[in-house]
Scaffold this motif. Structure first.
Motif, PDB file in Angstrom:
ATOM      1  N   CYS A  32     -12.120  14.341 -12.909  1.00 22.17           N
ATOM      2  CA  CYS A  32     -11.215  13.329 -13.441  1.00 22.17           C
ATOM      3  C   CYS A  32     -11.147  12.125 -12.515  1.00 22.17           C
ATOM      4  O   CYS A  32     -11.054  12.261 -11.300  1.00 22.17           O
ATOM      5  CB  CYS A  32      -9.834  13.944 -13.623  1.00 22.17           C
ATOM      6  N   GLN A  84      -8.742  10.100 -12.557  1.00 14.18           N
ATOM      7  CA  GLN A  84      -7.326   9.876 -12.293  1.00 14.18           C
ATOM      8  C   GLN A  84      -6.790  10.820 -11.220  1.00 14.18           C
ATOM      9  O   GLN A  84      -6.214  10.400 -10.243  1.00 14.18           O
ATOM     10  CB  GLN A  84      -6.532  10.053 -13.590  1.00 14.18           C
ATOM     11  N   CYS A  85      -7.001  12.126 -11.437  1.00 20.78           N
ATOM     12  CA  CYS A  85      -6.426  13.103 -10.510  1.00 20.78           C
ATOM     13  C   CYS A  85      -7.473  13.723  -9.583  1.00 20.78           C
ATOM     14  O   CYS A  85      -7.134  14.437  -8.653  1.00 20.78           O
ATOM     15  CB  CYS A  85      -5.658  14.189 -11.270  1.00 20.78           C
ATOM     16  N   CYS A 124      -8.275  14.125 -19.880  1.00 28.23           N
ATOM     17  CA  CYS A 124      -8.167  15.189 -18.879  1.00 28.23           C
ATOM     18  C   CYS A 124      -7.073  16.159 -19.309  1.00 28.23           C
ATOM     19  O   CYS A 124      -5.956  15.750 -19.625  1.00 28.23           O
ATOM     20  CB  CYS A 124      -7.832  14.565 -17.525  1.00 28.23           C
ATOM     21  N   PHE A 156      -5.847  18.302 -17.379  1.00 25.67           N
ATOM     22  CA  PHE A 156      -5.053  18.603 -16.187  1.00 25.67           C
ATOM     23  C   PHE A 156      -3.894  17.633 -16.043  1.00 25.67           C
ATOM     24  O   PHE A 156      -2.750  18.016 -15.889  1.00 25.67           O
ATOM     25  CB  PHE A 156      -5.953  18.587 -14.947  1.00 25.67           C
ATOM     26  N   CYS A 157      -4.202  16.327 -16.112  1.00 26.90           N
ATOM     27  CA  CYS A 157      -3.151  15.328 -15.915  1.00 26.90           C
ATOM     28  C   CYS A 157      -2.892  14.514 -17.181  1.00 26.90           C
ATOM     29  O   CYS A 157      -1.933  13.765 -17.243  1.00 26.90           O
ATOM     30  CB  CYS A 157      -3.489  14.400 -14.753  1.00 26.90           C
TER      31      CYS A 157
END
Ligand SMILES: [Zn+2]
Length: 98
Positions: free
Chosen positions: A20, A22-23, A56, A58-59
């Protein structure tokens, strides 16, 4: 009286493991296609816009991708990734001798 408008459709094309942006986690990402169709009397006639994005899991960050990128990602998902990923995970087993 003519009734027209647009209707959005969301397709999930594939699930990929990506790092990702982002994270930074190597998390599962869904590849989505969003199609907006022109409708006349509530009947969808033709697509006005097609957009691709990965999200994502995840986030939840959404990343827009081009149609070309989306195709490549889909090919990766279907082909199982013939690149270097996963290499070395299967060791040739030595025959066990007692
Ligand atoms: Zn993320």
């Amino acid at each position: 009286m003519i009734i027209f408008g647009t209707k959005g459709y969301l397709y999930q094309l594939a699930i990929l493991t990506l790092v990702c942006t982002q994270c930074g986690n190597p998390a599962a990402h869904t590849l989505r296609k969003r199609v907006t169709k022109f409708t006349l009397f509530f009947v969808p006639l033709f697509p006005v816009s097609t957009k691709y994005a990965t999200q994502c899991t995840f986030c939840g960050a959404e990343n827009k991708v081009t149609a070309e990128q989306a195709e490549q990602l889909q090919a990766q998902a279907v082909g199982g990734g013939q690149g270097g990923q996963g290499y070395g995970q299967s060791h040739p087993r030595q025959p066990y001798q007692s």
